[in-house]
Design an enzyme around this catalytic site. Structure first.
Site, short mmCIF file in Angstrom:
data_model
loop_
_atom_site.label_atom_id
_atom_site.label_comp_id
_atom_site.label_asym_id
_atom_site.label_seq_id
_atom_site.Cartn_x
_atom_site.Cartn_y
_atom_site.Cartn_z
N GLY A 129 0.80 -1.22 0.00
CA GLY A 129 0.00 0.00 0.00
C GLY A 129 0.83 1.27 0.00
CB SER A 130 0.76 4.20 2.25
OG SER A 130 -0.59 4.50 2.01
CG ASP A 238 6.79 15.68 -4.80
OD1 ASP A 238 6.10 15.17 -3.90
OD2 ASP A 238 7.99 15.98 -4.66
NE ARG A 266 -37.49 20.34 -3.00
CZ ARG A 266 -38.45 19.46 -3.20
NH1 ARG A 266 -39.09 19.42 -4.36
NH2 ARG A 266 -38.78 18.60 -2.25
CG HIS A 276 -34.63 28.62 3.50
ND1 HIS A 276 -35.62 29.47 3.91
CD2 HIS A 276 -35.24 27.68 2.74
CE1 HIS A 276 -36.79 29.07 3.44
NE2 HIS A 276 -36.58 27.98 2.70
CD GLN A 277 -28.36 33.28 8.68
OE1 GLN A 277 -28.69 32.79 9.75
NE2 GLN A 277 -28.07 34.57 8.54
N GLY A 338 -33.48 14.14 -0.93
CA GLY A 338 -33.76 12.84 -1.52
C GLY A 338 -33.32 12.74 -2.96
CD GLU A 361 -1.28 10.34 -8.19
OE1 GLU A 361 -0.52 11.28 -7.90
OE2 GLU A 361 -1.76 10.17 -9.32
CB THR A 363 -3.88 7.69 2.66
OG1 THR A 363 -2.82 7.74 3.63
CG2 THR A 363 -4.02 6.28 2.11
#
Length: 378
Positions: A129-130, A238, A266, A276-277, A338, A361, A363
């Site tokens: 893995g890493s 990099d 909507r 709506h805030q 939904g 590349e 985690t």
């Protein structure tokens, strides 16, 4: 977007936007549901030169710098992240060959990529893995050849690549000092492809295993010198992390745009939910973080173009932008409610696509180790 673009960047960005809107977005859901590699779409993209952006002009490529590539990859991922990934991974492998390989190797792979062929970046293994230094895929010298045995896992484009840049170890006990890199043609006896991964997201991008059974590689296909594999992989990654930051920013921007469009339409309480805030604050936070991600990515790209060492800056851009993409896409699903959870709307796919950017590349936990290590040395 507050960043000022050059005229060339504006023109190329508009070209990609048109291509994605006409050739990719209308068909993305269908390909995603099937988990199918969109060969015909990618063929058209290669014909436009979108697969060879970092290849030098002498080999037929575009020769673009990292700053411009980041702008274009953000636009590609805004349309469809799997297509963006499929088109850019060959360039990641080419970074190693350009910086460490021979002129003959650069010509071979550069011209192959320009012609629409793929080269995979075969570094990851199932058990390491890493930790690239824990690789078990090994090689031995035998006369004028090297013999490679072992397997690689989670390799992008592996099922379709004509060449593989394979990182193998001379001796696992040597750790990172034992790694070397080889260009291996896919039709070499002993090379085989494993199962295709059935992924949660990024389903238009192919991912599969590679296996090497007594694969003989000519000595002139060793990239650079023996023992340089880890260094060249990290140098290439990099740059890859800059482009990951760009792609993640594109996904996040798409999530914001879809959220704004829906919130304006909507009206369950007699007025758009955009008034709506509670919704406005979510949108504002998305906008703030996306601008920051874009600027961090641009900064790392500019520093790389100026020849600076960018391990810390690339890790910052990658980890921040991918975290932003995950938050933005999750918030987009929340704003759409939904409908956001339904496959009939694009945001659930964006959320599925975004997750892997925190993983591949390196985690984001590995990125934080890189960042902390660099800061503590300053």
């Amino acid at each position: 977007m507050a960043i000022i673009l050059t005229e060339e960047q504006k023109e190329l960005k508009a070209l990609i936007r048109e291509f994605m809107e006409n050739e990719v977005i209308p068909f993305a859901q269908e390909y995603d549901e099937r988990g199918e590699f969109p060969e015909e779409i990618l063929k058209k993209a290669h014909e436009m030169g979108l697969g060879c952006m970092n290849i030098e002009e002498e080999f037929g490529g575009s020769g673009l710098n990292n700053e411009t590539m980041a702008v274009l990859i953000e636009e590609m991922a805004y349309g469809e992240a799997g297509v963006s990934t499929s088109l850019t991974v060959s360039g990641l492998a080419y970074e190693c060959i350009r910086d460490f390989g021979s002129q003959e190797q650069k010509k071979l792979i550069g011209e192959a990529i320009v012609a629409g062929k793929y080269i995979s970046f075969a570094l990851t293994e199932a058990d390491s893995g890493s930790n690239a230094g824990a690789a078990r895929c090994g090689y031995v010298a035998d006369g004028d050849e090297y013999v490679i045995n072992g397997s690689k896992a989670f390799i992008t484009n592996a099922s379709y690549a004509d060449y593989h840049l394979v990182f193998a170890t001379k001796d696992p006990a040597l750790g990172v000092r034992g790694l070397s890199a080889f260009i291996v043609a896919n039709d070499t006896p002993g090379v085989s492809r494993g199962k295709k991964e059935n992924k949660m997201g990024l389903r238009l991008s192919n991912t599969s295993d590679l296996h090497f059974d007594n694969v003989r590689v000519p000595k002139d296909m060793l990239v650079g010198k023996e023992g340089l594999g880890f260094k060249m992989a990290m140098t290439s990654l990099d740059v890859g992390r800059i482009l990951i930051g760009a792609a993640a920013t594109g996904i996040a921007q798409r999530a914001l745009d879809e959220s704004v469009k829906y919130a304006k339409q909507r009206s369950p309480f007699g007025q758009p939910i955009a008034t709506h805030q509670a919704v406005q604050f979510i949108i504002a936070d998305m906008a703030i973080e996306i601008e920051a991600a874009r600027l961090l990515t641009k900064n790392a790209a500019i520093l790389k173009d100026q020849g600076m060492r960018i391990s810390k800056e690339a890790a910052i851009a990658k980890s921040f932008a991918s975290d932003v993409a995950m938050r933005a896409t999750t918030d987009a699903v929340q704003i759409l409610g939904g409908y956001g959870y339904s496959k009939e709307y694009p945001v659930e796919k964006l959320m599925r696509d975004a997750k892997v950017y925190q993983i591949f590349e390196g985690t984001n936990q590995i990125q934080r180790m890189v960042i902390a290590g660099a800061v503590l040395k300053e």
